[in-house]
Design a protein around this motif. Structure first.
Motif, mmCIF file in Angstrom:
data_model
loop_
_atom_site.group_PDB
_atom_site.id
_atom_site.type_symbol
_atom_site.label_atom_id
_atom_site.label_comp_id
_atom_site.label_asym_id
_atom_site.label_seq_id
_atom_site.Cartn_x
_atom_site.Cartn_y
_atom_site.Cartn_z
ATOM 1 N N LYS A 24 0.845 -1.204 0.000
ATOM 2 C CA LYS A 24 0.000 0.000 0.000
ATOM 3 C C LYS A 24 0.883 1.258 0.000
ATOM 4 C CE LYS A 24 -0.569 -0.072 5.030
ATOM 5 N NZ LYS A 24 -1.365 -0.650 6.126
ATOM 6 N N THR A 25 0.487 2.222 -0.769
ATOM 7 C CA THR A 25 1.166 3.523 -0.974
ATOM 8 C C THR A 25 2.501 3.409 -1.722
ATOM 9 O OG1 THR A 25 2.544 3.741 1.037
ATOM 10 C CG2 THR A 25 0.211 4.322 1.262
ATOM 11 N N GLU A 27 -2.825 -5.231 -0.284
ATOM 12 C CA GLU A 27 -3.246 -3.827 -0.340
ATOM 13 C C GLU A 27 -4.424 -3.649 0.609
ATOM 14 O OE1 GLU A 27 -2.137 -1.150 -2.121
ATOM 15 O OE2 GLU A 27 -0.467 -2.247 -3.054
ATOM 16 N N ASN A 28 -4.651 -2.404 1.031
ATOM 17 C CA ASN A 28 -5.775 -2.165 1.941
ATOM 18 C C ASN A 28 -6.853 -1.276 1.334
ATOM 19 O OD1 ASN A 28 -4.415 0.261 2.083
ATOM 20 N ND2 ASN A 28 -4.792 0.527 4.280
ATOM 21 N N LYS A 29 -6.664 -0.876 0.064
ATOM 22 C CA LYS A 29 -7.704 -0.085 -0.599
ATOM 23 C C LYS A 29 -8.023 -0.708 -1.962
ATOM 24 C CE LYS A 29 -7.216 4.388 1.550
ATOM 25 N NZ LYS A 29 -5.867 4.589 2.106
ATOM 26 N N GLU A 85 -6.655 1.124 -5.218
ATOM 27 C CA GLU A 85 -5.206 0.960 -5.384
ATOM 28 C C GLU A 85 -4.886 -0.467 -5.829
ATOM 29 O OE1 GLU A 85 -3.274 2.643 -1.948
ATOM 30 O OE2 GLU A 85 -1.308 1.929 -2.625
ATOM 31 N N LEU A 86 -5.557 -1.410 -5.244
ATOM 32 C CA LEU A 86 -5.334 -2.820 -5.603
ATOM 33 C C LEU A 86 -5.667 -3.054 -7.076
ATOM 34 C CD1 LEU A 86 -6.524 -5.807 -3.384
ATOM 35 C CD2 LEU A 86 -6.343 -5.933 -5.839
#
Ligand SMILES: *Cc1c(COP(=O)(O)O)cnc(C)c1O
Length: 222
Positions: free
Chosen positions: A25-26, A45-47, A50-51
């Motif tokens: 992530k980021t 990933e946590n979003k 974004e994933l």
């Protein structure tokens, strides 16, 4: 930061049966490619957005793990390819994953997130809730989810004795569930616990999946 060395050192420190998920992530694509070129294939990933974006730009053989809180209206964006959703934290979410899986005829691999931390804000089922969940009649309708185990996040603290106690608690629940009759869609195969600050403790307490970002890629710029 030498990403390749960091990955190698972490993997060397893990016991057999405990696998690394690189939490990217980021992180920009170039750094994820560096990890990929070092042989890493499991990324977290946590979003959702974004994933989805990253998965479209990076090699197809990456296994994408969703580790963050998942909103029901975003499931459809990842349901077709996500390798494992670690963060199933409510029955409503489970039902919606099942519904979206059914639409595309894909059985979606998931973990149930268990609330083990002292913080009130962390998501997840309580121990009692998850035992009750195993006995629900609705499982006959939930044919498009495959529950592979449990996930938990320890309290955010430097006191590793607190953290260890919480991981022990989660492992105990995992072992308890392993011994009772479970719905056909449920196995206790994976126990996802441990992040940069506590993965060695988690590994000692029986983790099979550690989710590590900072110790691979360095501090994230919030
Ligand atoms: C960010 C994140 C991690 C990794 O955290 P680090 O401390 O950077 O290793 C692990 N699990 C979840 C759910 C996360 O959101």
């Amino acid at each position: 930061m030498n990403i390749k060395n960091n990955i190698r050192k972490i993997i060397e420190s893990l016991p057999p049966g405990c696998h690394l998920i690189a939490v990217s992530k980021t992180q920009p694509l170039a750094r994820i490619r560096e990890a990929y070129d070092a042989g890493q294939r499991a990324f977290g990933e946590n979003k959702v957005q974004e994933l989805v974006e990253k998965s479209g730009e990076l090699p197809r053989d990456i296994e994408w793990h969703m580790v963050g809180h998942l909103q029901r209206n975003k499931i459809k964006n990842i349901v077709g390819f996500v390798h494992l959703i670690h963060s199933v934290d409510s029955i409503r979410l489970l039902e919606e994953i099942n519904r979206q899986g059914e639409k595309i005829a894909r059985v979606v691999p998931c973990l149930l997130q268990i609330h083990i931390a002292r913080e009130e804000t962390k998501f997840g089922f309580d121990e009692e809730e998850v035992v009750d969940l195993m006995h629900m009649a609705e499982w006959s309708k939930w044919q498009f989810v495959s529950i592979r185990g449990l996930m938990g996040m320890a309290t955010f603290t430097d006191d590793l004795s607190i953290v260890r106690g919480e991981f022990k608690k989660l492992k105990k629940l995992f072992d308890t569930l392993s011994k009772i009759p479970l719905p056909g869609q449920v196995t206790m195969s994976e126990l996802s616990m441990g992040m940069s600050s506590d993965y060695l403790v988690a590994a000692e307490e029986g983790s099979t999946l550690v989710r590590i970002g900072t110790s691979i890629f360095g501090e994230r710029n919030a």
